[in-house]
Write an enzyme that holds these catalytic residues in place. Structure first.
Site, PDB file in Angstrom:
ATOM      1  CB  SER A 112      -0.875  -0.032   1.258  1.00 42.92           C
ATOM      2  OG  SER A 112      -1.701   1.103   1.281  1.00 42.92           O
ATOM      3  CB  ALA A 113       1.312   3.921  -2.527  1.00 45.37           C
TER       4      ALA A 113
ATOM      5  CB  CYS B  84      -8.046  -0.026   9.782  1.00 48.50           C
ATOM      6  SG  CYS B  84      -6.376   0.116   9.146  1.00 48.50           S
TER       7      CYS B  84
HETATM    8  N1  PLP Z   1      -2.264  -4.635   6.112  1.00 50.52           N
HETATM    9  C1  PLP Z   1      -1.606  -3.976   7.080  1.00 50.52           C
HETATM   10  C2  PLP Z   1      -0.597  -4.700   7.889  1.00 50.52           C
HETATM   11  C3  PLP Z   1      -1.864  -2.624   7.332  1.00 50.52           C
HETATM   12  O1  PLP Z   1      -1.227  -1.984   8.291  1.00 50.52           O
HETATM   13  C4  PLP Z   1      -2.842  -1.970   6.540  1.00 50.52           C
HETATM   14  C5  PLP Z   1      -3.217  -0.560   6.809  1.00 50.52           C
HETATM   15  O2  PLP Z   1      -3.361  -0.150   7.939  1.00 50.52           O
HETATM   16  C6  PLP Z   1      -3.474  -2.706   5.521  1.00 50.52           C
HETATM   17  C7  PLP Z   1      -3.167  -4.029   5.344  1.00 50.52           C
HETATM   18  C8  PLP Z   1      -4.500  -2.066   4.649  1.00 50.52           C
HETATM   19  O3  PLP Z   1      -3.928  -1.208   3.701  1.00 50.52           O
HETATM   20  P1  PLP Z   1      -4.831  -0.067   3.022  1.00 50.52           P
HETATM   21  O4  PLP Z   1      -4.883   1.060   4.006  1.00 50.52           O
HETATM   22  O5  PLP Z   1      -4.109   0.313   1.774  1.00 50.52           O
HETATM   23  O6  PLP Z   1      -6.139  -0.674   2.746  1.00 50.52           O
END
Ligand code: PLP
Length: 374
Positions: free
Chosen positions: A198-199, A327
């Protein structure tokens, strides 16, 4: 003073990335699928970005599928694994990112695959003996274990996991969202089926990432309705975002050792200062150089009357930090990762995460405020 110590949630963009994206946004407006000159120009930007990323990761450019997020890339790894590779078992841990956990759970609920959780140690690291047992028992399973945990920073030994996977005929997906751009990964040296990126975690734009899928795998898209991304992900390509992603990775990979050293120093300084100013403080996850991600520090604070409003009060004082995964709303106490490592319920935990833009002055300010609030 504004202090940004939530770089594991997202990072401020690098000016070089902003410049590159501005240029592409202004000059390259064609649809990359169109065959006219503007379309070809956009296609060239996308394919050049793919090539640059492949060069940095030491893989083939056709092994990369651009996505709209790390979450989407994780979804693809699990869903395509189960839909297209005949996978019936998923071996994972209880402290993965929800992009993996919720997807695996859904596949299990629908009876498409069975989940098996590998034991983890006090740092949140996968128990390799148990993984060996599970892999032998569920041959052909998909092992999905993250490289670095986003809340506590503990690193898994992905080379050892890959070896276990291969010896037992298992597939291996590792969520590298928190480590791409922070370490140099060599995908010829690491035998893996899927990794995800993820950029926005390394000073690139939000809303763009990729799935690396090993060229030996034949999978079908989960987003359908077009032949983009070699028929692996339908939808008009985010040309500007993809250009930004490649630029961010190029910038992040340049002089990476210097960055690792600089950010590690900041993190260590933060730890020393905390320990000298707040009695009873300790750290969740592995904080050693070899065992922990240098950008993440999860602080376990002794019980205090202010605990329930601590993040809010830090915010009121201009300090951005997080109670776990951004998140998950950042609320203290609702973290499945902290539950997974048995963090005592009477202590609160705050994640501070650093980047190349973090300064000693920011650390001093944050520590002084935190000590005041405790
Ligand atoms: N996986 C991990 C370990 C992460 O820390 C995150 C983001 O917090 C993601 C996946 C999800 O990435 P994105 O924010 O691009 O959906």
């Amino acid at each position: 003073m504004q202090v940004y110590l939530d770089n594991a949630a997202t990072t401020p963009m690098d000016n070089q990335v902003i410049d590159k994206m501005t240029e592409v946004m202004r000059d390259v407006y064609g649809n990359a699928s169109a065959i006219h000159a503007q379309g070809r120009k956009a296609r060239a930007v996308v394919e050049m970005a793919r090539k640059e990323i492949a060069k940095i990761l030491n893989c083939e450019s056709f092994e990369l599928v651009f996505t709209g997020s790390g979450t989407e890339a994780d979804n693809m790894a699990l869903r395509c694994g189960v839909n297209d590779l005949g996978i019936k078992h998923i071996i994972t841990s209880t402290i993965e990112h929800k992009a993996v956990l919720d997807t695996a759970k859904e596949l299990d609920d629908k009876g498409l695959a069975e989940i098996h959780y590998v034991k983890i140690d006090v740092f949140g690291r996968a128990d390799l003996n148990h993984l060996q047992e599970l892999s032998a028992k569920y041959e052909g399973a998909l092992i999905s274990l993250m490289h670095a945990n986003n809340e506590i920073g503990t690193l898994n030994d992905i080379h050892a996991i890959s070896k276990i996977a291969r010896e037992n005929g298992c597939y291996f997906h590792t969520d590298t969202v928190q480590t791409i751009g922070h370490y140099n990964l060599d995908l010829k040296a690491l035998d893996v089926d899927f990794i995800t990126c993820s950029a926005h975690k390394f000073h690139g734009p939000k809303g763009v990432g990729f799935l690396y899928k090993n060229k030996a795998l034949k999978i079908k898209p989960i987003v359908t309705g077009g032949s983009q991304e070699s028929k692996m992900r339908a939808g008009t390509e985010n040309v500007t975002g993809i250009a930004g992603l490649a630029k961010a990775l190029e910038v992040a990979s340049r002089n990476i050792e210097v960055k690792i050293d600089t950010v590690t120093r900041i993190k260590k300084y933060f730890m020393e200062q905390l320990q000298s100013k707040i009695e009873g403080v300790c750290f969740n996850g592995d904080t050693s150089d070899a065992g922990g991600l240098y950008t993440v520090l999860n602080v376990s604070l002794p019980p205090s009357d202010n605990a329930s409003t601590l993040l809010f009060q830090l915010d009121m004082n201009g300090i951005c930090a997080s109670g776990g995964s951004a998140c998950n709303s950042g609320a203290i106490g609702d973290s499945h990762v902290l539950v997974g490592i048995n963090h005592p319920a009477n202590r609160s935990a705050v994640r501070f995460s650093f980047s190349k833009f973090s300064s000693k002055a920011e650390v001093d300010y944050a520590i002084a405020k935190l000590a005041e609030l405790m």
